[in-house]
Design a protein around this motif. Structure first.
Motif, mmCIF file in Angstrom:
data_model
loop_
_atom_site.group_PDB
_atom_site.id
_atom_site.type_symbol
_atom_site.label_atom_id
_atom_site.label_comp_id
_atom_site.label_asym_id
_atom_site.label_seq_id
_atom_site.Cartn_x
_atom_site.Cartn_y
_atom_site.Cartn_z
ATOM 1 N N GLY A 1 32.719 121.069 23.704
ATOM 2 C CA GLY A 1 33.371 120.379 24.820
ATOM 3 C C GLY A 1 32.956 118.921 24.914
ATOM 4 N N LEU A 2 31.662 118.649 24.734
ATOM 5 C CA LEU A 2 31.187 117.264 24.751
ATOM 6 C C LEU A 2 31.744 116.463 23.580
ATOM 7 N N THR A 3 31.840 117.110 22.417
ATOM 8 C CA THR A 3 32.381 116.426 21.239
ATOM 9 C C THR A 3 33.849 116.071 21.441
ATOM 10 N N VAL A 4 34.628 117.011 21.945
ATOM 11 C CA VAL A 4 36.050 116.752 22.188
ATOM 12 C C VAL A 4 36.210 115.667 23.260
ATOM 13 N N SER A 5 35.410 115.734 24.317
ATOM 14 C CA SER A 5 35.480 114.715 25.367
ATOM 15 C C SER A 5 35.122 113.336 24.826
ATOM 16 N N TRP B 1 52.429 104.513 35.328
ATOM 17 C CA TRP B 1 51.002 104.821 35.476
ATOM 18 C C TRP B 1 50.761 106.110 36.246
ATOM 19 N N ILE B 2 51.621 106.437 37.196
ATOM 20 C CA ILE B 2 51.440 107.683 37.946
ATOM 21 C C ILE B 2 51.609 108.884 37.007
ATOM 22 N N TRP B 3 52.647 108.836 36.157
ATOM 23 C CA TRP B 3 52.850 109.926 35.204
ATOM 24 C C TRP B 3 51.726 109.980 34.172
ATOM 25 N N GLN B 4 51.223 108.810 33.799
ATOM 26 C CA GLN B 4 50.101 108.800 32.853
ATOM 27 C C GLN B 4 48.882 109.472 33.454
ATOM 28 N N VAL B 5 48.627 109.211 34.721
ATOM 29 C CA VAL B 5 47.476 109.843 35.372
ATOM 30 C C VAL B 5 47.704 111.345 35.508
ATOM 31 N N LEU B 6 48.822 111.734 36.100
ATOM 32 C CA LEU B 6 49.050 113.153 36.380
ATOM 33 C C LEU B 6 49.185 113.986 35.109
ATOM 34 N N LEU B 7 50.067 113.579 34.225
ATOM 35 C CA LEU B 7 50.279 114.353 33.001
ATOM 36 C C LEU B 7 49.156 114.142 31.989
ATOM 37 N N LEU C 1 44.768 116.279 28.793
ATOM 38 C CA LEU C 1 43.372 116.224 28.359
ATOM 39 C C LEU C 1 42.629 117.501 28.724
ATOM 40 N N ALA C 2 42.919 118.047 29.895
ATOM 41 C CA ALA C 2 42.274 119.300 30.298
ATOM 42 C C ALA C 2 42.700 120.453 29.398
ATOM 43 N N VAL C 3 43.974 120.507 29.066
ATOM 44 C CA VAL C 3 44.472 121.588 28.208
ATOM 45 C C VAL C 3 43.894 121.467 26.800
ATOM 46 N N VAL C 4 43.845 120.266 26.252
ATOM 47 C CA VAL C 4 43.271 120.072 24.914
ATOM 48 C C VAL C 4 41.805 120.490 24.905
ATOM 49 N N GLY C 5 41.064 120.067 25.916
ATOM 50 C CA GLY C 5 39.652 120.449 25.992
ATOM 51 C C GLY C 5 39.477 121.949 26.122
ATOM 52 N N ARG C 6 40.317 122.581 26.898
ATOM 53 C CA ARG C 6 40.217 124.030 27.088
ATOM 54 C C ARG C 6 40.609 124.779 25.825
ATOM 55 N N LEU C 7 41.644 124.319 25.151
ATOM 56 C CA LEU C 7 42.066 124.971 23.913
ATOM 57 C C LEU C 7 40.994 124.871 22.830
ATOM 58 N N LEU D 1 43.386 135.776 29.961
ATOM 59 C CA LEU D 1 44.171 134.567 29.674
ATOM 60 C C LEU D 1 44.767 133.975 30.946
ATOM 61 N N ARG D 2 45.236 134.847 31.844
ATOM 62 C CA ARG D 2 45.760 134.345 33.119
ATOM 63 C C ARG D 2 44.673 133.613 33.888
ATOM 64 N N ASP D 3 43.476 134.185 33.936
ATOM 65 C CA ASP D 3 42.366 133.546 34.643
ATOM 66 C C ASP D 3 42.008 132.194 34.012
ATOM 67 N N VAL D 4 42.022 132.137 32.689
ATOM 68 C CA VAL D 4 41.747 130.871 32.004
ATOM 69 C C VAL D 4 42.813 129.839 32.374
ATOM 70 N N GLY D 5 44.066 130.249 32.369
ATOM 71 C CA GLY D 5 45.154 129.341 32.724
ATOM 72 C C GLY D 5 45.074 128.847 34.157
ATOM 73 N N VAL D 6 44.798 129.764 35.077
ATOM 74 C CA VAL D 6 44.688 129.385 36.492
ATOM 75 C C VAL D 6 43.507 128.438 36.697
ATOM 76 N N SER D 7 42.384 128.746 36.070
ATOM 77 C CA SER D 7 41.201 127.894 36.189
ATOM 78 C C SER D 7 41.481 126.495 35.640
ATOM 79 N N THR D 8 42.140 126.427 34.490
ATOM 80 C CA THR D 8 42.469 125.129 33.898
ATOM 81 C C THR D 8 43.424 124.347 34.790
ATOM 82 N N ALA D 9 44.401 125.030 35.360
ATOM 83 C CA ALA D 9 45.362 124.358 36.244
ATOM 84 C C ALA D 9 44.685 123.828 37.505
#
Length: 164
Positions: free
Chosen positions: A39-43, A67-73, A78-84, A111-119
């Motif tokens: 996780g630290l390496t990917v970050s 910029w708003i879309w850049q922040v939100l999406l 980045l969260a999804v890439v790190g989690r994957l 998997l549902r729990d992982v998805g909910v936690s990531t979201a």
């Protein structure tokens, strides 16, 4: 007289239970450390190279790239890439928890729990980053002073923060 009595963390547990707990920790520790390092390496890769910026701009581009879309999406991507990146190690940890009877979830529920936690993580992080970027855009010279945490109450109360 008196004083603090050290707490025995194994009080009330049989030696077999203590041994089982130690075996569980020993089985899970390598996965925990590997997940932390990965996780630290990917970050670091996404934060210290141009790859993170490219990813953020790419996910925001279909919606105009503002910029708003850049922040939100961008935060979501980045969260999804790190989690994957750490998902296989997390799956191994779930296998260990199943082996020791500490998890009874099916893989679908896991998997549902992982998805909910990531979201949830991505949503809360996006809200904080959006507030910070909005503050920096509105107050470009002093945003850092407004974004800093408020001083704790004990700073102005005259009391010390240590034990009495």
């Amino acid at each position: 007289m008196g004083g603090r009595t050290p707490v025995d963390p194994t009080a009330g547990l049989s030696p077999a239970q203590v041994d089982r707990a130690e075996a569980f920790v020993a089985a899970l520790r390598p996965a925990s450390l590997a997940s932390l390092l990965l996780g630290l390496t990917v970050s670091a890769f996404l934060g210290l190279t141009r790859a993170g910026g490219r990813l953020v701009r790419a996910v925001a581009a279909p919606l105009g790239g503002g910029w708003i879309w850049q922040v939100l999406l961008g935060v979501l991507a980045l969260a999804v890439v790190g989690r994957l990146a750490t998902l296989p190690i997390s799956a191994f940890g779930e296998v260990v928890r199943h082996r020791y009877g500490l998890s009874t979830r099916s893989w679908g529920l896991w998997l549902r729990d992982v998805g909910v936690s990531t979201a949830i993580d991505a949503g809360l992080t996006a809200a904080g980053v959006l507030a910070l970027v909005l503050l920096a855009r509105r107050l470009p010279r002093t945003w850092w002073a407004w974004a800093g945490p408020a001083p704790p109450r004990w700073w102005s109360s005259g009391r010390s923060c240590g034990p009495s």
